[in-house]
Motif scaffolding. Sequence first.
Motif, PDB file in Angstrom:
ATOM      1  N   MET A   1      37.116   6.042  29.693  1.00 41.71           N
ATOM      2  CA  MET A   1      38.099   6.885  29.049  1.00 41.71           C
ATOM      3  C   MET A   1      39.067   7.441  30.078  1.00 41.71           C
ATOM      4  SD  MET A   1      36.133   8.917  25.988  1.00 41.71           S
ATOM      5  CE  MET A   1      34.414   9.002  26.419  1.00 41.71           C
ATOM      6  N   ALA A   2      39.661   6.530  30.771  1.00 46.43           N
ATOM      7  CA  ALA A   2      40.601   6.947  31.805  1.00 46.43           C
ATOM      8  C   ALA A   2      42.022   6.908  31.261  1.00 46.43           C
ATOM      9  CB  ALA A   2      40.474   6.022  33.006  1.00 46.43           C
ATOM     10  N   GLY A   3      42.774   7.930  31.577  1.00 47.32           N
ATOM     11  CA  GLY A   3      44.180   7.922  31.240  1.00 47.32           C
ATOM     12  C   GLY A   3      44.562   8.670  29.988  1.00 47.32           C
ATOM     13  N   GLU A   4      43.652   8.826  29.035  1.00 49.71           N
ATOM     14  CA  GLU A   4      43.996   9.527  27.810  1.00 49.71           C
ATOM     15  C   GLU A   4      43.960  11.035  28.048  1.00 49.71           C
ATOM     16  OE1 GLU A   4      41.548   7.213  27.819  1.00 49.71           O
ATOM     17  OE2 GLU A   4      42.462   5.588  26.689  1.00 49.71           O
ATOM     18  N   PRO A   5      44.885  11.754  27.443  1.00 46.12           N
ATOM     19  CA  PRO A   5      44.866  13.216  27.570  1.00 46.12           C
ATOM     20  C   PRO A   5      43.712  13.803  26.761  1.00 46.12           C
ATOM     21  CG  PRO A   5      46.595  12.537  26.084  1.00 46.12           C
ATOM     22  CD  PRO A   5      46.010  11.278  26.654  1.00 46.12           C
ATOM     23  N   THR A   6      43.286  14.973  27.152  1.00 48.03           N
ATOM     24  CA  THR A   6      42.234  15.680  26.432  1.00 48.03           C
ATOM     25  C   THR A   6      42.873  16.726  25.532  1.00 48.03           C
ATOM     26  OG1 THR A   6      40.662  15.321  28.222  1.00 48.03           O
ATOM     27  CG2 THR A   6      40.160  17.106  26.683  1.00 48.03           C
ATOM     28  N   PHE A   7      42.455  16.743  24.285  1.00 50.98           N
ATOM     29  CA  PHE A   7      42.964  17.700  23.304  1.00 50.98           C
ATOM     30  C   PHE A   7      42.175  18.998  23.437  1.00 50.98           C
ATOM     31  CE2 PHE A   7      42.896  18.970  18.605  1.00 50.98           C
ATOM     32  CZ  PHE A   7      44.068  19.690  18.695  1.00 50.98           C
ATOM     33  N   VAL A   8      42.877  20.066  23.819  1.00 49.61           N
ATOM     34  CA  VAL A   8      42.297  21.405  23.934  1.00 49.61           C
ATOM     35  C   VAL A   8      43.169  22.327  23.083  1.00 49.61           C
ATOM     36  CG1 VAL A   8      41.593  23.239  25.501  1.00 49.61           C
ATOM     37  CG2 VAL A   8      41.536  20.858  26.287  1.00 49.61           C
ATOM     38  N   PRO A   9      42.786  22.519  21.809  1.00 46.62           N
ATOM     39  CA  PRO A   9      43.668  23.264  20.907  1.00 46.62           C
ATOM     40  C   PRO A   9      43.796  24.750  21.211  1.00 46.62           C
ATOM     41  CG  PRO A   9      41.633  22.681  19.796  1.00 46.62           C
ATOM     42  CD  PRO A   9      41.611  22.003  21.129  1.00 46.62           C
ATOM     43  N   GLY A  10      42.880  25.319  21.969  1.00 47.88           N
ATOM     44  CA  GLY A  10      42.973  26.742  22.280  1.00 47.88           C
ATOM     45  C   GLY A  10      42.340  27.641  21.239  1.00 47.88           C
ATOM     46  N   VAL A  11      42.104  27.101  20.044  1.00 46.77           N
ATOM     47  CA  VAL A  11      41.441  27.829  18.962  1.00 46.77           C
ATOM     48  C   VAL A  11      40.590  26.812  18.203  1.00 46.77           C
ATOM     49  CG1 VAL A  11      43.427  27.564  17.414  1.00 46.77           C
ATOM     50  CG2 VAL A  11      41.804  29.396  17.018  1.00 46.77           C
ATOM     51  N   ASN A  12      39.373  27.230  17.837  1.00 45.78           N
ATOM     52  CA  ASN A  12      38.480  26.313  17.131  1.00 45.78           C
ATOM     53  C   ASN A  12      38.934  26.099  15.697  1.00 45.78           C
ATOM     54  OD1 ASN A  12      36.644  25.756  19.198  1.00 45.78           O
ATOM     55  ND2 ASN A  12      35.508  27.627  18.799  1.00 45.78           N
ATOM     56  N   PRO A  13      38.694  24.888  15.174  1.00 48.60           N
ATOM     57  CA  PRO A  13      39.021  24.655  13.771  1.00 48.60           C
ATOM     58  C   PRO A  13      38.110  25.489  12.872  1.00 48.60           C
ATOM     59  CG  PRO A  13      37.874  22.762  14.677  1.00 48.60           C
ATOM     60  CD  PRO A  13      38.119  23.702  15.804  1.00 48.60           C
ATOM     61  N   THR A  14      38.564  25.683  11.650  1.00 48.99           N
ATOM     62  CA  THR A  14      37.791  26.395  10.651  1.00 48.99           C
ATOM     63  C   THR A  14      36.642  25.495  10.201  1.00 48.99           C
ATOM     64  OG1 THR A  14      39.864  27.394   9.923  1.00 48.99           O
ATOM     65  CG2 THR A  14      37.991  27.600   8.438  1.00 48.99           C
ATOM     66  N   PHE A  15      35.488  26.081  10.001  1.00 49.54           N
ATOM     67  CA  PHE A  15      34.366  25.286   9.516  1.00 49.54           C
ATOM     68  C   PHE A  15      34.484  25.125   8.017  1.00 49.54           C
ATOM     69  CE2 PHE A  15      32.844  26.552  13.616  1.00 49.54           C
ATOM     70  CZ  PHE A  15      32.179  25.415  14.033  1.00 49.54           C
ATOM     71  N   ASP A  16      34.126  24.058   7.474  1.00 49.68           N
ATOM     72  CA  ASP A  16      33.251  22.967   7.796  1.00 49.68           C
ATOM     73  C   ASP A  16      34.009  21.887   8.559  1.00 49.68           C
ATOM     74  OD1 ASP A  16      31.271  24.266   6.338  1.00 49.68           O
ATOM     75  OD2 ASP A  16      31.737  23.185   4.524  1.00 49.68           O
TER      76      ASP A  16
ATOM     77  N   GLN B   1      32.522   3.673  12.762  1.00 46.81           N
ATOM     78  CA  GLN B   1      33.620   4.564  13.163  1.00 46.81           C
ATOM     79  C   GLN B   1      33.486   5.911  12.456  1.00 46.81           C
ATOM     80  OE1 GLN B   1      37.435   3.784  11.347  1.00 46.81           O
ATOM     81  NE2 GLN B   1      38.480   4.169  13.273  1.00 46.81           N
ATOM     82  N   ILE B   2      33.724   6.988  13.184  1.00 46.93           N
ATOM     83  CA  ILE B   2      33.698   8.331  12.608  1.00 46.93           C
ATOM     84  C   ILE B   2      35.122   8.728  12.214  1.00 46.93           C
ATOM     85  CG2 ILE B   2      33.209  10.769  13.032  1.00 46.93           C
ATOM     86  CD1 ILE B   2      31.236   9.844  15.212  1.00 46.93           C
ATOM     87  N   LYS B   3      35.238   9.344  11.045  1.00 43.40           N
ATOM     88  CA  LYS B   3      36.497   9.937  10.601  1.00 43.40           C
ATOM     89  C   LYS B   3      36.209  11.386  10.251  1.00 43.40           C
ATOM     90  CE  LYS B   3      38.362   5.653   8.778  1.00 43.40           C
ATOM     91  NZ  LYS B   3      38.922   4.948   7.621  1.00 43.40           N
ATOM     92  N   THR B   4      37.144  12.263  10.558  1.00 40.35           N
ATOM     93  CA  THR B   4      36.980  13.677  10.245  1.00 40.35           C
ATOM     94  C   THR B   4      38.331  14.297   9.953  1.00 40.35           C
ATOM     95  OG1 THR B   4      35.968  15.757  10.991  1.00 40.35           O
ATOM     96  CG2 THR B   4      37.130  14.467  12.648  1.00 40.35           C
ATOM     97  N   THR B   5      38.299  15.380   9.219  1.00 40.58           N
ATOM     98  CA  THR B   5      39.504  16.165   8.971  1.00 40.58           C
ATOM     99  C   THR B   5      39.256  17.567   9.486  1.00 40.58           C
ATOM    100  OG1 THR B   5      40.069  14.855   7.030  1.00 40.58           O
ATOM    101  CG2 THR B   5      41.105  17.021   7.230  1.00 40.58           C
ATOM    102  N   LEU B   6      40.075  17.978  10.442  1.00 40.48           N
ATOM    103  CA  LEU B   6      39.962  19.312  11.018  1.00 40.48           C
ATOM    104  C   LEU B   6      41.035  20.206  10.414  1.00 40.48           C
ATOM    105  CD1 LEU B   6      39.514  18.390  14.793  1.00 40.48           C
ATOM    106  CD2 LEU B   6      37.733  18.822  13.091  1.00 40.48           C
ATOM    107  N   THR B   7      40.666  21.452  10.152  1.00 40.79           N
ATOM    108  CA  THR B   7      41.604  22.421   9.596  1.00 40.79           C
ATOM    109  C   THR B   7      41.537  23.702  10.410  1.00 40.79           C
ATOM    110  OG1 THR B   7      41.310  21.509   7.380  1.00 40.79           O
ATOM    111  CG2 THR B   7      42.247  23.722   7.528  1.00 40.79           C
TER     112      THR B   7
END
Length: 117
Positions: A1-16, A46-52
Motif C-alpha cells: 500500500m505504497a503511494g496512496e494517501p491516508t484518509f484522516v477525517p478528523g472526526v469519527n463517523p456516526t454509528f452504525d 470485497q467489503i462495501k460500507t456507507t459512512l455518515t
Amino acid sequence: MAGEPTFVPGVNPTFDVPQEHAPKVLRADFGDGYSQRSRAGLNHDQIKTTLTWEAITTAEVAVIHDFMKARGGDQAFIYTLPGSAEALKWIAPTYQKVLTDPGLYSYTATLEQVFDI
C-alpha cells in the motif's frame, strides 16, 4: 500500500458503520439439485460500507469533502474503519454533503474496498 494517501477525517463517523460482504462465487448447477461452487479469484470478498457524519461543522465537512473530491471516485486511499485494527484500501464512488442547519452538515460517503497492487 505504497503511494496512496491516508484518509484522516478528523472526526469519527456516526454509528452504525455497516460492513457489507457479497462474495463473488462461480456456480455450476447440475441435475437433482447438485451444484459446484468456487470462489471467483483471490480477492472475491470485497467489503462495501456507507459512512455518515452528522452535525459536523463547515471546517470538518471541508476536510472530508476536499479529500473525497480530490480522489475523484477512482483513486484509492487508505482508511481504517472504526472498530477495525486493519487499514484497507478503498475508493469512494459516491459522496454527498447536506446542509442540515446553519453552519452544520451531514456527510455520507460510500466506500468500496479495492485490491490494487
